[in-house]
Design an enzyme around this catalytic site. Sequence first.
Site, PDB file in Angstrom:
ATOM      1  N   SER A   1       0.863  -1.179   0.000  1.00  0.00           N
ATOM      2  CA  SER A   1       0.000   0.000   0.000  1.00  0.00           C
ATOM      3  C   SER A   1       0.897   1.226   0.000  1.00  0.00           C
ATOM      4  CB  SER A   1      -0.869   0.051   1.260  1.00  0.00           C
ATOM      5  OG  SER A   1      -1.946  -0.840   1.184  1.00  0.00           O
TER       6      SER A   1
ATOM      7  N   GLU B   1      -0.649  18.892  -6.046  1.00  0.00           N
ATOM      8  CA  GLU B   1      -1.974  18.965  -6.648  1.00  0.00           C
ATOM      9  C   GLU B   1      -2.918  17.897  -6.090  1.00  0.00           C
ATOM     10  OE1 GLU B   1       0.876  18.289  -8.246  1.00  0.00           O
ATOM     11  OE2 GLU B   1       1.417  20.158  -9.286  1.00  0.00           O
ATOM     12  N   SER B   2      -2.553  17.193  -5.043  1.00  0.00           N
ATOM     13  CA  SER B   2      -3.385  16.260  -4.254  1.00  0.00           C
ATOM     14  C   SER B   2      -2.699  14.912  -4.030  1.00  0.00           C
ATOM     15  CB  SER B   2      -4.810  16.132  -4.753  1.00  0.00           C
ATOM     16  OG  SER B   2      -5.513  17.359  -4.539  1.00  0.00           O
TER      17      SER B   2
ATOM     18  N   HIS C   1      -2.936   0.238  -3.991  1.00  0.00           N
ATOM     19  CA  HIS C   1      -2.979  -0.960  -3.151  1.00  0.00           C
ATOM     20  C   HIS C   1      -2.820  -2.139  -4.094  1.00  0.00           C
ATOM     21  CE1 HIS C   1      -4.193   1.457   0.225  1.00  0.00           C
ATOM     22  NE2 HIS C   1      -5.094   2.026  -0.551  1.00  0.00           N
TER      23      HIS C   1
ATOM     24  N   CYS D   1      -5.995  18.522  -8.392  1.00  0.00           N
ATOM     25  CA  CYS D   1      -6.608  19.834  -8.320  1.00  0.00           C
ATOM     26  C   CYS D   1      -5.737  20.781  -9.118  1.00  0.00           C
ATOM     27  CB  CYS D   1      -6.665  20.265  -6.867  1.00  0.00           C
ATOM     28  SG  CYS D   1      -7.025  21.992  -6.687  1.00  0.00           S
TER      29      CYS D   1
END
Lengths: 130, 130
Positions: free
Chosen positions: B55, B62-63, B68, B83
Amino acid sequence: SFALGRHITIEYYDCASNVLLDKDGVESILLKAARESGATIISSSFHQFEPQGVSGVVIIAESHFTVHAWPEHNYAAVDIFTCADNIDLDTAIHSIEAQLSSQRVFISSDQNRGILQPGFGGCTPNSDEK
Amino acid sequence: SFALGRHITIEYYDCASNVLLDKDGVESILLKAARESGATIISSSFHQFEPQGVSGVVIIAESHFTVHAWPEHNYAAVDIFTCADNIDLDTAIHSIEAQLSSQRVFISSDQNRGILQPGFGGCTPNSDEK
């Protein structure tokens, strides 16, 4: 068929903006929600943006919680990916709602991830945590 | 109306399982895809599970990118939250596909996050990075 994970996205509008301004506060909110949901916390990583804004993720044994907060819009985007039946998603969602003082919350998506054919087995908390 | 972010989830089936077994390899795959898409990498955090599984998350200006991986099912679940209009999502999706040698890829969701009323302004790469 069988799904390895469940992935939900939650919109938190009309939050208390002072809460969203504080990286450490947002991190503790997500960690508390993860704990209360029954998740096993592995790590967390949060970042403060300038002039404002917080992005962060909590990796759990059962997958993840993420948040992106826009204090200037009183808005936080959360997603929870879980691969285990022992996670109480309602508890997590309401814990975050209360801590953010959000006045308008909704689940914008709820989907199964990793859909396998019958007989493949899958992820259980005791044998194959993600 | 205006959306603060765009959130896509991508299913990678029939991947090369040896690639998915290796935490450092999966991390470098996501970092490479993020770089190639034009994202600004802030931090990454990856975890190896036993007996297998990875994981991880890359926080970008930008986010985020998350993954996983279930090597035993040759499957990886990826999501990208962005974003900013300067992120080339197609490049990111195809970069991961090639690096995982995935033979079956699809975008399982593609949604706007943080939908605001007109006049609220929003996130641009130069003024309000998330």
